[in-house]
Design a protein around this motif. Structure first.
Motif: not given
Length: 328
Positions: A142-144, A243-252, A262-265
């Protein structure tokens, strides 16, 4: 492209040097090191036709089309300008130079001569981070809104004047923050866009050199997303985490490690394998060769690298002033 290298130290043994021989439409024809015996040894071991112990001799070799400067940062400006004024493109190790002012001198020389200036922020082209950028560009998270960086490692025992150049500000511009964190800052610039605002604090707990060993920073990206960073180079914990945090998930992911991304949704966690290439600079070197031979463009130039230099200078400005670190 026929390449020459100025400064065949450790970084050129595996990380970069072989890349000029492995890239398509590229060959390594000459190397230089002030120690003639070491220059000759490098040339012999790597199958390079010619070696020099004088930089100008390599720069003005008619069979050298472009030059890679792999010396410590305090000589980057001088060598880059000399190469450009000799009419040849230049690829410079990171950090681009010790300060923004030195970087701008190099950019001015490139503009004056009309020649390309590239910088070895090679993570921009590594498959690992190409994967991260594609997920971000595709909107997978999503949007970061936010970015958090945490890096720490035990102290390296340095002995004053005999300390490695990486922790001698007069040579490197600072300590491990300048040498290592610049990779992460440049990568974030590539992944998410330039930093537009930044404040920072730095401290020194070790006493061997004047190099900072703890740094914190707060920044805002062009997109409006906010970021924070903590770098500590004298603690027991070893960590390398972005860690990059977005409106639909995060990447680490880590800047320097090879563990999965690591992709978390909402669908859960997914681990994406992303190992390093055997020659880590090869992907970026290929983009440089591609641009020089009319087959593409490179993502890491003097113009992109100076943005990272500006961030580093802003974060360290107060620390340098308080500790009497005067750099060009």
């Amino acid at each position: 492209m026929r390449w020459g290298i100025i400064g065949v130290g450790n970084v050129t043994e595996v990380k970069s040097g072989p890349g000029f021989q492995q890239a398509e439409r590229s060959t390594l024809v000459a190397v230089m090191r002030r120690d003639a015996e070491k220059a000759a040894d490098y040339a012999r071991r790597h199958g390079v036709p010619r070696w020099y112990d004088d930089a100008d001799a390599l720069i003005h070799d008619d069979e050298v089309d472009a030059v890679y400067v792999a010396t410590p940062p305090d000589s980057h400006r001088d060598y880059a300008v000399r190469v450009l004024e000799a009419g040849k493109p230049v690829y410079v190790e990171k950090p681009m130079a010790r300060t923004t002012a030195e970087c701008e001198d190099m950019i001015a020389a490139a503009e004056r001569t009309g020649l390309p200036l590239f910088v070895a922020y090679y993570r921009r082209a590594m498959p690992r981070f190409v994967t991260v950028k594609k997920m971000l560009d595709d909107g997978v998270i999503g949007t970061v809104h936010a970015v958090a960086v945490h890096a720490s490692k035990p102290a390296v025992i340095d002995d004053g004047a005999d300390a490695p150049w990486r922790v001698r500000p007069e040579v490197s511009g600072g300590g491990h923050f300048v040498d290592l964190a610049s990779h992460t800052l440049d990568l974030l610039d590539h992944l998410l866009g330039p930093v537009t605002k930044v404040t920072g604090h730095a401290a020194r707990f070790g006493r061997a050199t004047l190099a900072e060993d703890v740094v914190s920073a707060s920044f805002q990206l062009e997109s409006g997303a906010l970021g924070s960073g903590l770098w500590s180079y004298g603690t027991q914990e070893q960590r390398d985490e972005v860690r990059i945090l977005g409106t639909a998930g995060s990447l680490q992911f880590s800047t320097f490690g090879q563990e999965p991304i690591l992709l978390t949704t909402a669908d859960g966690e997914r681990r994406i394998e992303a190992p390093y290439p055997a020659t880590v600079q090869l992907p970026l070197i290929q983009t440089v060769v591609d641009e020089l031979t009319g087959h593409g463009t490179s993502p890491s130039t003097g113009r992109s690298a100076v943005r990272t230099a500006r961030v580093v200078d802003a974060v360290l400005a107060d620390y340098r002033a308080a500790n009497g670190i005067a750099l060009p």
